[in-house]
Design a protein around this motif. Structure first.
Motif, PDB file in Angstrom:
ATOM      1  N   TRP A 236       2.934  59.560 -47.764  1.00 29.11           N
ATOM      2  CA  TRP A 236       2.875  59.819 -49.062  1.00 29.11           C
ATOM      3  C   TRP A 236       1.743  59.017 -49.697  1.00 29.11           C
ATOM      4  O   TRP A 236       0.776  59.444 -50.504  1.00 29.11           O
ATOM      5  N   GLN A 237       1.814  57.867 -49.579  1.00 26.10           N
ATOM      6  CA  GLN A 237       1.237  56.723 -50.110  1.00 26.10           C
ATOM      7  C   GLN A 237      -0.149  56.790 -49.402  1.00 26.10           C
ATOM      8  O   GLN A 237      -1.260  56.642 -50.415  1.00 26.10           O
ATOM      9  N   LEU A 238      -0.365  57.386 -48.297  1.00 24.33           N
ATOM     10  CA  LEU A 238      -1.909  57.496 -47.686  1.00 24.33           C
ATOM     11  C   LEU A 238      -2.688  58.438 -48.350  1.00 24.33           C
ATOM     12  O   LEU A 238      -3.846  58.427 -48.931  1.00 24.33           O
ATOM     13  N   ARG A 239      -1.704  59.536 -48.555  1.00 18.63           N
ATOM     14  CA  ARG A 239      -2.261  60.646 -49.430  1.00 18.63           C
ATOM     15  C   ARG A 239      -2.547  60.456 -50.951  1.00 18.63           C
ATOM     16  O   ARG A 239      -3.692  60.866 -51.372  1.00 18.63           O
ATOM     17  N   VAL A 240      -1.781  59.584 -51.554  1.00 18.67           N
ATOM     18  CA  VAL A 240      -2.154  59.260 -52.996  1.00 18.67           C
ATOM     19  C   VAL A 240      -3.346  58.269 -52.838  1.00 18.67           C
ATOM     20  O   VAL A 240      -4.179  58.719 -53.855  1.00 18.67           O
ATOM     21  N   ASP A 241      -3.516  57.563 -51.905  1.00 20.40           N
ATOM     22  CA  ASP A 241      -4.541  56.514 -52.188  1.00 20.40           C
ATOM     23  C   ASP A 241      -5.963  57.330 -51.711  1.00 20.40           C
ATOM     24  O   ASP A 241      -6.807  57.070 -52.401  1.00 20.40           O
ATOM     25  N   TYR A 243      -6.316  60.505 -52.669  1.00 21.00           N
ATOM     26  CA  TYR A 243      -6.570  61.258 -53.749  1.00 21.00           C
ATOM     27  C   TYR A 243      -7.278  60.347 -54.923  1.00 21.00           C
ATOM     28  O   TYR A 243      -8.224  60.663 -55.517  1.00 21.00           O
ATOM     29  N   ILE A 244      -6.623  59.082 -55.279  1.00 21.86           N
ATOM     30  CA  ILE A 244      -7.105  58.154 -56.217  1.00 21.86           C
ATOM     31  C   ILE A 244      -8.692  57.811 -55.715  1.00 21.86           C
ATOM     32  O   ILE A 244      -9.493  57.887 -56.811  1.00 21.86           O
ATOM     33  N   HIS A 245      -8.978  57.723 -54.611  1.00 21.41           N
ATOM     34  CA  HIS A 245     -10.290  57.336 -54.081  1.00 21.41           C
ATOM     35  C   HIS A 245     -11.258  58.239 -54.632  1.00 21.41           C
ATOM     36  O   HIS A 245     -12.388  58.088 -54.999  1.00 21.41           O
ATOM     37  N   LYS A 246     -10.904  59.639 -54.245  1.00 17.86           N
ATOM     38  CA  LYS A 246     -11.790  60.761 -54.608  1.00 17.86           C
ATOM     39  C   LYS A 246     -11.700  61.017 -56.413  1.00 17.86           C
ATOM     40  O   LYS A 246     -12.871  61.148 -56.739  1.00 17.86           O
ATOM     41  N   LEU A 258     -17.649  68.495 -66.563  1.00 14.87           N
ATOM     42  CA  LEU A 258     -17.226  68.977 -65.132  1.00 14.87           C
ATOM     43  C   LEU A 258     -16.043  68.249 -64.541  1.00 14.87           C
ATOM     44  O   LEU A 258     -15.436  68.774 -63.645  1.00 14.87           O
ATOM     45  N   GLN A 259     -15.759  67.174 -65.085  1.00 11.43           N
ATOM     46  CA  GLN A 259     -14.620  66.321 -64.396  1.00 11.43           C
ATOM     47  C   GLN A 259     -13.437  66.949 -64.263  1.00 11.43           C
ATOM     48  O   GLN A 259     -12.777  66.982 -63.412  1.00 11.43           O
ATOM     49  N   SER A 260     -12.966  67.442 -65.321  1.00 11.75           N
ATOM     50  CA  SER A 260     -11.578  68.041 -65.587  1.00 11.75           C
ATOM     51  C   SER A 260     -11.507  69.111 -64.572  1.00 11.75           C
ATOM     52  O   SER A 260     -10.237  69.189 -63.682  1.00 11.75           O
ATOM     53  N   GLN A 261     -12.281  70.048 -64.246  1.00 10.55           N
ATOM     54  CA  GLN A 261     -12.095  71.143 -63.559  1.00 10.55           C
ATOM     55  C   GLN A 261     -12.096  70.765 -61.934  1.00 10.55           C
ATOM     56  O   GLN A 261     -11.301  71.129 -61.078  1.00 10.55           O
ATOM     57  N   LYS A 262     -13.200  69.601 -61.614  1.00  9.40           N
ATOM     58  CA  LYS A 262     -13.209  69.209 -60.319  1.00  9.40           C
ATOM     59  C   LYS A 262     -11.985  68.392 -60.112  1.00  9.40           C
ATOM     60  O   LYS A 262     -11.383  68.362 -58.845  1.00  9.40           O
ATOM     61  N   MET A 263     -11.475  67.637 -60.899  1.00 10.28           N
ATOM     62  CA  MET A 263     -10.125  66.793 -60.623  1.00 10.28           C
ATOM     63  C   MET A 263      -8.805  67.778 -60.369  1.00 10.28           C
ATOM     64  O   MET A 263      -8.229  67.642 -59.675  1.00 10.28           O
ATOM     65  N   ALA A 284       0.244  58.400 -63.884  1.00  2.00           N
ATOM     66  CA  ALA A 284       0.526  57.732 -65.258  1.00  2.00           C
ATOM     67  C   ALA A 284       0.954  56.246 -65.005  1.00  2.00           C
ATOM     68  O   ALA A 284       0.683  55.484 -66.009  1.00  2.00           O
ATOM     69  N   ASN A 285       1.666  55.955 -64.099  1.00  2.00           N
ATOM     70  CA  ASN A 285       1.961  54.510 -63.937  1.00  2.00           C
ATOM     71  C   ASN A 285       0.978  53.323 -63.641  1.00  2.00           C
ATOM     72  O   ASN A 285       1.018  52.328 -63.800  1.00  2.00           O
ATOM     73  N   GLU A 286       0.189  54.048 -62.724  1.00  2.00           N
ATOM     74  CA  GLU A 286      -1.276  53.378 -62.681  1.00  2.00           C
ATOM     75  C   GLU A 286      -2.187  53.372 -63.694  1.00  2.00           C
ATOM     76  O   GLU A 286      -3.220  52.838 -63.751  1.00  2.00           O
TER      77      GLU A 286
END
Length: 289
Positions: A236-241, A243-246, A258-263, A284-286
């Protein structure tokens, strides 16, 4: 696990006080003095229209007051909760054996009073108030039968609290006093403290523990589940990391419009609906959302 073991484990922390039931406001009455002497279980007659809206009467003999009567009333309360009738508990008293109805009334008021204990009180003030409430609502006979084990736990917990809060003690002296105190506890309380300490160790260090560590403390079956939980958490943490990177890349390289739609598209491509809720909490915690 027995009721007593569950209670003690819930209260194993130094500040543990059982405040477990929230009730609607009811008018206080005078305290009841428990005097169960009859040996029958005759109850006040119940009208037919009441039967469909009241949990069935528990079957337990009257007689000398015992912890079994408290367990019976706890089961009655759970039945009211499950049927969403807790707000009308006074009408449901008629479903109980006649000899338990008055003490059940006092027990419900006592439960309500527990929920109003000030959270800012010290553990010593809480236990003093708890003792005062027991005296207000019950006779000494009931207190001894129903609460002696809990009160014993509270007294020992208060001793530990005094040791931990004594600033004149060094760490080694404090640890030695705590160990000596725990070693002299009744066997069941001793085992409960050990279980609580093992749980705290697991909570604080489980990411760095391996199968052998888990097995030594909790057994092979639990060790297998905990190792699987570790692996699931790592994935899970790898998937979150990822996502955060992207996510950060989108914020840095994409026009604001365009940011909201792409996110949103990114999130939906990597996580299902339930995982997205969990991801939102992480973000949210981050402070990234």
């Amino acid at each position: 696990m027995t009721r007593k073991q569950l209670f003690m484990l819930c209260c194993a922390s130094v500040g543990g006080v059982l405040l477990c039931l929230t009730l609607d406001t009811v008018e206080p009455t005078s305290s009841y003095h428990f005097t169960i002497k009859q040996t029958d279980t005759v109850s006040t007659p119940i009208r037919q229209e009441e039967v469909a809206h009241t949990p069935p009467p528990p079957s337990a003999p009257c007689g000398a007051v015992s912890k079994a009567h408290k367990h019976l009333l706890d089961d009655w309360i759970l039945a009211l909760q499950s049927q969403q009738q807790l707000g009308s508990w006074q009408q449901s008293l008629k479903a109980l054996p006649h000899c338990l109805q008055d003490v059940a009334h006092s027990y419900m008021l006592y439960k309500q009073a527990l929920t109003h204990i000030d959270e800012n009180l010290t553990i010593e003030e809480r236990f003093d108030l708890l003792s005062s409430l027991q005296t207000e609502y019950f006779s000494q006979l009931v207190i001894k039968a129903w609460f002696s084990e809990e009160n014993s736990w509270h007294a020992h917990a208060l001793t530990r609290w005094h040791i931990l809060s004594d600033k004149s003690l060094g760490k080694n002296e404090r640890d030695a006093l705590l160990s000596a105190h725990i070693s002299q506890l009744p066997e069941e309380q001793h085992h409960t403290i050990e279980a609580a300490q093992a749980f705290l160790q697991l909570q604080q260090h489980w990411h760095s523990m391996d199968y052998n560590d888990f097995s030594a403390s909790f057994g092979n079956e639990a060790a297998r589940r905990l190792v699987q939980a570790q692996q699931d958490q790592q994935k899970w943490q790898l998937r979150v990391d990822n996502y955060i990177h992207k996510y950060k890349a989108i914020k840095e390289t994409t026009p604001v419009a365009l940011q909201s739609q792409k996110m949103d598209t990114l999130k939906q491509s990597l996580f299902n609906v339930h995982e997205q809720k969990r991801l939102n909490v992480v973000m949210a915690n981050e402070s990234l959302y």
